[in-house]
Design an enzyme around this catalytic site. Structure first.
Site, mmCIF file in Angstrom:
data_model
loop_
_atom_site.group_PDB
_atom_site.id
_atom_site.type_symbol
_atom_site.label_atom_id
_atom_site.label_comp_id
_atom_site.label_asym_id
_atom_site.label_seq_id
_atom_site.Cartn_x
_atom_site.Cartn_y
_atom_site.Cartn_z
ATOM 1 N N GLU A 1 47.707 54.677 37.485
ATOM 2 C CA GLU A 1 48.530 53.540 37.078
ATOM 3 C C GLU A 1 49.820 53.427 37.873
ATOM 4 O O GLU A 1 50.428 52.360 37.894
ATOM 5 C CB GLU A 1 48.801 53.704 35.578
ATOM 6 C CG GLU A 1 49.987 53.011 35.014
ATOM 7 C CD GLU A 1 50.165 53.277 33.530
ATOM 8 O OE1 GLU A 1 50.005 52.328 32.763
ATOM 9 O OE2 GLU A 1 50.458 54.422 33.155
ATOM 10 N N GLU B 1 54.687 56.853 41.762
ATOM 11 C CA GLU B 1 54.820 58.256 41.377
ATOM 12 C C GLU B 1 53.827 59.126 42.148
ATOM 13 O O GLU B 1 54.092 60.311 42.379
ATOM 14 C CB GLU B 1 54.652 58.411 39.866
ATOM 15 C CG GLU B 1 55.869 57.894 39.104
ATOM 16 C CD GLU B 1 55.715 57.978 37.607
ATOM 17 O OE1 GLU B 1 56.601 58.554 36.945
ATOM 18 O OE2 GLU B 1 54.716 57.459 37.074
ATOM 19 N N ASP C 1 47.716 63.271 34.919
ATOM 20 C CA ASP C 1 49.062 63.007 35.470
ATOM 21 C C ASP C 1 49.802 64.231 35.994
ATOM 22 O O ASP C 1 51.029 64.191 36.116
ATOM 23 C CB ASP C 1 49.953 62.334 34.402
ATOM 24 C CG ASP C 1 49.428 61.010 33.918
ATOM 25 O OD1 ASP C 1 48.417 60.534 34.470
ATOM 26 O OD2 ASP C 1 50.023 60.433 32.986
#
Length: 711
Positions: free
Chosen positions: A541, A545, A466
């Site tokens: 996911e 973002e 991430d």
């Protein structure tokens, strides 16, 4: 206007700022890696150096894995698999709202063809080198210290799986079993031997071999699972699946193979282009390569590349139908770069919008005054880079709205000074878990997992999970500060650029970070999954973002004066706007995903090998859909088109269902509604007695009101 290559030249080449500590160790060992840092952590081939090194690598359309004698073939070599749509498995659990399958997955561990050698056995070692953003070379050795037995150059989209031999005795095995194996009486091309492998599952595979010295490949059928060469082989063996019409195409393109991709691009006004120049090796380099293109490539090819598309098609795992293109380079065109998107609300048909009615402005200004009483330093003091970044971005967008839309410079300036103080805590690396540059892999990571031994701390930031989400928020906050106070940029540029370099370094000249850690220029989106082995490949996911990080890079490039960085951000956004409706955000006209799956509206978690309409943290519709909505920023309508947003709303949230959502997800869902019904969104956010619990920790009511009022 940038007609020169926007990928040429590094952002910087110096070490991270002195405030960032350094260390040489990392919790994840570099298994079999024969390459110096920086090493790619989030690319398609990472399973070859993670875990037990046997999890699949997805090349699209094929997948490969080191069999390790654990598959049905009993091979110690490289297993090759391709899955057709009729082999896809749908979960029995269904979406409670739509009745569609919650997930689909492709079978793993099917060894259609295995390329191995007599020299490989229980001491076989898997090593890797030449690790780039697009490619890897996987080497099977008889032992860890032994010489190379077989080398496999892996590039996404390759039409052949290629094996390079240097004197080992080839074994061609199968876990499906041979029905017949025939050697063509005529060479495919001068010097190239051809075999047809008919398997018991009804599939046909083609094998091509050209020798560089010694004898041609001569296979003997030992049993229905093994064909063995008569002796040592020097040269290249290539394997491809024939969907029924590919024989002649493979014949004219065999003998060469891709080894890497050189990426270049340009931006000229709203038109952007990017080109894959395939590096190749093999018998005759005048032979043109065959490579498979994904759907978003196919729709963006320039005329010259489109003319080189064939009618050879193979199913991919999660990206629809791939089409073979016979060309040594591809050029893709994005005709509508989002160059006009800035810091204020934006609509495709109207551009940037900073003017709202005086009535709305007065109402929103009162809200802004209340929000500015919040403690910025306390809210951004988090043990998580992700949540700290969200908090910084929340106050950045609030202060920007006060300045650029509400016009209260004094209130904005007071907030800006506090935001600078909050940001300085991180620039000075004095947050709860400081960052560190680790030179084992080559990147800036949280020290959280070093401190507590927990790989999942801060969503696995230490393990490179991430990073584009986490650091994208910081880059966006810095862009806003720089927009409001250009004098701040110089002292903070190296720190902010460090984040950009970690996730989106454009150049191998930067020896501290790998090239494009997060964004996959072949797939058209990023992968969030770092240094953790997974049988279903990389995953992501939150498409929203992902787009946020591209938008943040674009805006930081703009305010810091790096026009190439800004252009790359614009190009990433344009590619995402094309690829997301195919792979992540589904309208009823989607023709890439299975028809019985698109009713889910969003992917949920998109893996390389499956799509699961779920999240890692909750099963509610507002969570699954909402993680693809946040954060709401000016680029949102560019990425999440009006027709999609309206379909999604009607599917999950219309008829009063949104009013039953508890907590901050309600605000996220209503903010998203502004894309197609701004009046309805504004009415919700301006409700007398609005409950602050309806706002996510990274959301500003002032911004939501300004956004929906402007729209």
């Amino acid at each position: 206007m940038l007609s020169s290559n926007i990928f040429s030249g590094p952002i910087a080449t110096d070490a991270p700022p002195a405030s960032i500590g350094s260390r040489k160790d990392h919790p994840v060992p570099r298994l079999g890696i024969a390459a110096a840092a920086p090493i790619q952590t989030n690319k398609f081939y990472a399973n070859f150096f993670l875990g037990n090194q046997t999890a699949p690598t997805y090349l699209h359309p094929y997948s490969v894995f080191w069999a390790g004698a654990k598959d049905t073939s009993g091979s110690w070599g490289m297993a090759i698999s391709h899955i057709d749509a009729n082999q896809r498995v749908y979960g029995s659990e269904t979406n409670p709202v739509t009745g569609t399958p919650r997930y689909y997955i492709n079978p793993v561990g099917i060894s259609s063809i295995c390329i191995s050698a007599k020299e490989l056995g229980s001491t076989t070692a898997v090593t890797s080198d030449a690790l780039t953003a697009f490619s890897a070379r996987i080497i099977l050795r008889a032992s860890l210290q032994g010489a190379s037995v077989i080398e496999f150059p892996l590039v996404q989209g390759s039409a052949f799986v290629t094996a390079v031999f240097n004197g080992a005795c080839p074994l061609i095995q199968t876990g499906i079993f041979y029905k017949t194996v025939t050697r063509s009486t005529k060479e495919a091309r001068p010097g190239i031997t051809k075999y047809k492998l008919y398997l018991e599952d009804g599939t046909t595979w083609l094998l091509y071999a050209h020798h560089t010295k010694g004898d041609p490949l001569d296979l003997q059928i030992i049993n229905n699972g093994l064909a063995q060469a008569k002796g040592p082989f020097y040269g290249v063996i290539q394997v491809a699946k024939d969907p029924g019409n590919a024989d002649s195409m493979y014949d004219r393109t065999c003998g060469v193979y891709a080894t890497d991709v050189e990426l270049s691009g340009s931006a000229h006004g709203e038109k952007g282009t990017y080109t894959f120049n395939f590096k190749k090796a093999g018998m005759n380099l005048t032979t043109t390569l065959a490579m498979f293109a994904l759907p978003h490539h196919q729709t963006s090819f320039d005329d010259q590349t489109r003319d080189k598309m064939t009618d050879v098609k193979l199913q991919t795992t999660t990206k629809g139908i791939a089409i073979a293109v016979v060309a040594d380079s591809w050029t893709m065109v994005e005709p509508s770069l989002p160059v006009s998107i800035g810091f204020v609300p934006w609509l495709p048909e109207a551009g940037s919008i900073s003017n709202i009615s005086s009535t709305n402005k007065t109402f929103i200004h009162n809200i802004a005054q209340q929000e500015m009483k919040q403690d910025i330093l306390a809210q951004t003091d988090q043990p998580s880079m992700y949540f700290a970044g969200k908090a910084l971005a929340k106050f950045a967008v609030l202060i920007m709205a006060i300045h650029d839309i509400l016009g209260d410079n004094n209130l904005a300036q007071a907030g800006l000074e506090r935001l600078k103080q909050a940001f300085a805590r991180f620039a000075e690396n004095k947050q709860q878990y400081p960052l560190v540059y680790e030179s084992a892999w080559g990147g800036v990571v949280s020290t959280a997992s070093y401190a507590n031994g927990n790989a999942s701390s801060d969503f696995g930031n230490t393990y490179y999970n991430d990073h584009h989400f986490h650091y994208g928020y910081f880059i966006y906050c810095a862009a806003v500060i720089g927009h409001l106070d250009p004098s701040w940029i110089a002292a903070n540029k190296a720190y902010v650029n460090m984040f950009v370099r970690d996730i989106a370094n454009p150049s191998p000249q930067d020896k501290f970070f790998p090239v494009s850690r997060s964004f996959d220029w072949y797939h058209g989106h990023s992968w969030a999954h770092g240094l953790i082995e997974t049988g279903d490949g990389k995953d992501q996911e939150s498409s929203s973002e992902d787009s946020m990080h591209a938008y943040a890079i674009k805006m930081w490039g703009n305010v810091s004066g790096d026009k190439k960085m800004e252009a790359r951000g614009n190009l990433m956004l344009a590619i995402q706007a094309r690829s997301f409706p195919m792979y992540y955000l589904y309208t009823k006209t989607n023709n890439v995903q299975p028809p019985n799956f698109i009713g889910n509206k969003v992917a949920g978690i998109l893996f390389e090998n499956k799509i699961d309409h779920l999240t890692y943290f909750g099963p509610q519709p507002e969570e699954i859909e909402g993680i693809h909505m946040l954060p709401l920023l000016p680029h949102t309508p560019y990425i999440r088109a009006r027709d999609f947003v309206e379909e999604e709303w009607n599917t999950y949230f219309a008829n009063g269902r949104a009013e039953n959502i508890v907590g901050g997800w309600r605000g996220i869902v209503y903010a998203n509604r502004a894309t197609f019904d701004p009046k309805g969104a504004y009415a919700f956010f301006s409700t007398p007695g609005f409950d602050p619990s309806w706002l996510d920790g990274g959301a500003s009511l002032t911004w939501y009101l300004c956004y929906s009022a402007g729209m």
